[in-house]
Enzyme design. Structure first.
Site, short mmCIF file in Angstrom:
data_model
loop_
_atom_site.label_atom_id
_atom_site.label_comp_id
_atom_site.label_asym_id
_atom_site.label_seq_id
_atom_site.Cartn_x
_atom_site.Cartn_y
_atom_site.Cartn_z
N ASP A 315 -27.20 -65.45 -43.66
CA ASP A 315 -26.90 -63.17 -43.15
C ASP A 315 -25.70 -63.84 -42.63
O ASP A 315 -24.99 -64.24 -42.53
CB ASP A 315 -28.55 -63.79 -41.89
CG ASP A 315 -27.60 -62.25 -41.21
OD1 ASP A 315 -28.55 -61.18 -41.71
OD2 ASP A 315 -27.53 -62.04 -39.86
N GLU A 369 -26.56 -63.04 -48.02
CA GLU A 369 -26.93 -61.80 -47.74
C GLU A 369 -25.20 -61.19 -47.64
O GLU A 369 -25.40 -61.67 -46.73
CB GLU A 369 -27.80 -61.91 -46.93
CG GLU A 369 -27.74 -60.28 -46.38
CD GLU A 369 -27.03 -59.11 -45.36
OE1 GLU A 369 -26.43 -58.79 -46.02
OE2 GLU A 369 -26.34 -60.23 -44.62
#
Length: 641
Positions: A315, A369
């Site tokens: 993330d 990401e």
């Protein structure tokens, strides 16, 4: 633990190269008690606080193991199942902290760690062997992204005397309970993988797991660590891969967590300008500190080794590699020693993480990401890349959704939003996501983003998914999108399953299920995702009709895809094709079984000689409204002149 092994553990941990540090850090039960080791370099003294001493720490004093801050205690006064904290003394003060390497924690709002040992035995050898012999780049990968706590919930009546947490916990399906519901559903829908929003321990439900306190602990909201292993094992036995979101970008500031662990910045960066994630209210790790490197890489490897996770979605990579991720004003800019804005330590940490993961198993899915414009995210480290093997294509996602929100008459002026992603397609190994981030915070649900009336909205949703599943790249859909939830993701409630009582929603669910199987059946849509010869534009510039066509190829086999982004039907529409012969339609999102208008091509389509746009052959078809259609070469003949 032998003295020799302990010395090696200490050396590797302080060097930043102990990639299974969880084997000696934290709490480990033995026949004569429990051994605790923690890292607190600024501490003057460390004690174990537990029921034995009423959490005072008295009588359970750690001894110092290294000048760099390792502390150890062996005691028989604590056993498996007992809760504990570390009482860390520094300067004039002290505080109680959860174990950064704890394997289990009390259920929130309680914050103690729990001595844990489980003897779970995986029975997924067949899956693991199959995975390790696979080519992830050529394999079909269709991911169902989900938040375990709100996918499906037990009905619970609010009764007097129960706290919000107690009511919420009663509504949760446990790791074991959800297996019986989730696995048949994923199998019915045809997904290859499930991706869980973070399942590491976190104090605040509405952080969705992205603000972590327990990097080695499965959240106790849904059960014990062995219960999560049970769920993963069941998924593997059903042939479904498991991906988990991993959050090395930042951690929360809760008092029992990592913040100022020993009274000073320990896990967080000592420079507040770098440490503070102002918009998120969290802290950035000190990636350059060797012990933090051992901590983070070990955490990732813990889930891969001990829980058989098939991949990690990392993330907020952008926030890890850019010193000025949140610094927008020139006078607040931060620069590294080379005079650039790169967070060199963060970059090196990601390289180390990926190198270690792929040395362990090169078939893992390590997905970035990343919203930055940095290049070579998925290139090998020795070539100057970060070493991921997949990157989320956020540009594709934003372009497509921006386009689909446009009125039909405005689409001619935005046609490039449909084609631009192919201009950079082979710079990275992309995954095409329609994730949870796009259906929260006022962004509207996928169906609700579409312009037009209800029929047009659902037709365009099918069209969008058809493009997603056939353009080069693997793909991901968030829960609820498969049947067209009108409401954004409600992070306190379950998915709107009641909508499946309505045909238009049930038919979209059927469409996604059929689309998944169609995608998996035909290697043209996944075998050469990352090879330019796997894709070729057939019709790219027709902004007047808002029609696109391309061919997907794998070896000698190919499929012709046609997309109509307007609600008109076009009869006898000429589409170039790469080879002469007889073509037939094999998939059409406008089929009445999907609540479409039923404009199909039932007959055979003979190709005609003569150069047309890019090809020397073409066919005449009926283009359905707001539809995705696929044609294949049925009979290789000379066609018609």
């Amino acid at each position: 633990m032998s003295e020799e092994n302990l010395e090696m553990d200490k050396y590797l941990f302080h060097q930043g190269t102990h990639y299974n540090a969880y084997d000696f850090m934290g709490a480990h039960a033995a026949e004569d008690g429990v051994r605790f080791i923690t890292w607190a370099p600024n501490a003057s003294h460390v004690q174990l606080a537990c029921d034995y001493n009423d959490y005072s720490g008295e009588g359970l004093d750690f001894e110092k193991l290294s000048d760099q801050g390792l502390w150890m205690l062996n005691t028989s006064h604590v056993d498996v199942g007992d809760a504990y904290k570390y009482k860390v003394h520094f300067g004039e003060g002290s505080h109680l902290k959860s174990d950064p390497f704890g394997f289990h924690h009390e259920r929130r709002p309680a914050t103690a760690s729990v001595v844990h040992a489980d003897a779970f035995q995986f029975t997924d050898d067949e899956w693991m062997a199959k995975r390790r012999s696979s080519n992830v780049y050529e394999s079909p990968i269709s991911i169902y992204e989900m938040h375990l706590g709100t996918w499906m919930k037990h009905p619970v009546e609010e009764t007097e005397g129960r706290t919000i947490d107690e009511i919420t916990d009663a509504s949760y399906y446990s790791y074991r309970e959800v297996a019986d519901q989730l696995i048949p559903y994923l199998d019915e829908m045809g997904y290859t993988h499930v991706e869980f929003l973070p399942l590491m321990e976190h104090p605040f439900d509405l952080s969705w797991g992205y603000q972590v306190t327990g990097y080695f602990a499965a959240t106790s909201r849904y059960g014990r660590p062995e219960d999560l292993k049970y769920l993963i094992n069941r998924l593997h036995e059903a042939g479904i891969g498991v991906i988990m979101d991993f959050v090395p970008a930042h951690f929360c500031k809760d008092a029992h967590g990592l913040r100022l662990f020993d009274g000073s910045p320990t896990y967080e960066h000592p420079d507040e300008r770098i440490a503070e994630k102002k918009e998120w209210g969290t802290l950035t790790f000190d990636y350059g500190r060797p012990e933090v490197q051992s901590f983070l890489v070990s955490s990732a490897m813990y889930w891969i080794r001990e829980f058989h996770i098939d991949g990690l979605r990392i993330d907020a990579v952008h926030s890890m590699i850019d010193l000025n991720f949140e610094n927008y004003e020139p006078d607040s800019k931060i620069y590294n020693e080379d005079g650039t804005e790169e967070n060199i330590a963060g970059i090196e940490l990601l390289k180390k993480l990926n190198a270690v993961a792929f040395e362990y198993d090169e078939t893992l899915l390590m997905m970035a990401e990343d919203s930055s414009d940095r290049t070579m995210i998925t290139h090998p480290i020795h070539e100057g890349g970060l070493g991921f093997n997949f990157k989320w294509d956020l540009g594709w996602m934003h372009d497509r959704l921006d386009y689909m929100e446009q009125d039909f008459h405005a689409r001619a002026h935005n046609h490039n939003k449909l084609t631009f992603s192919m201009a950079y397609k082979y710079n990275e190994n992309y995954l095409l996501p329609l994730s949870h981030d796009e259906v929260v915070h006022g962004k509207k649900a996928i169906v609700d983003k579409m312009t037009g009336d209800q029929w047009q909205q659902f037709a365009q949703t099918r069209l969008l998914y058809g493009n997603q599943f056939t353009e080069p790249g693997k793909q991901l859909l968030f829960m609820g999108q498969e049947f067209g939830m009108y409401h954004e993701w409600k992070d306190k409630e379950q998915v709107d399953w009641h909508l499946l009582d309505y045909p238009v929603h049930a038919d979209l669910k059927r469409y996604v299920s059929d689309l998944n199987r169609f995608y998996r059946k035909h290697p043209e849509f996944h075998g050469w995702d990352y090879r330019p010869e796997g894709f070729r534009w057939l019709l790219v510039d027709d902004s007047t009709h808002s029609i696109l066509s391309y061919v997907r190829r794998y070896g000698d086999s190919f499929k012709v895809c046609v997309f109509n982004y307007r609600p008109e039907v076009y009869h006898d529409f000429r589409i170039p094709v790469p080879e002469p012969g007889v073509y037939r339609e094999i998939f059409n999102s406008d089929s009445s079984v999907y609540s479409g208008s039923g404009v199909l091509n039932d007959g055979r389509h003979f190709s005609s000689d003569g150069h047309y746009i890019r090809e020397d052959q073409s066919i005449l078809i009926t283009v359905a409204p707001l539809a995705f259609q696929v044609f294949e070469l049925e009979d290789k003949t000379k066609g018609r002149k």
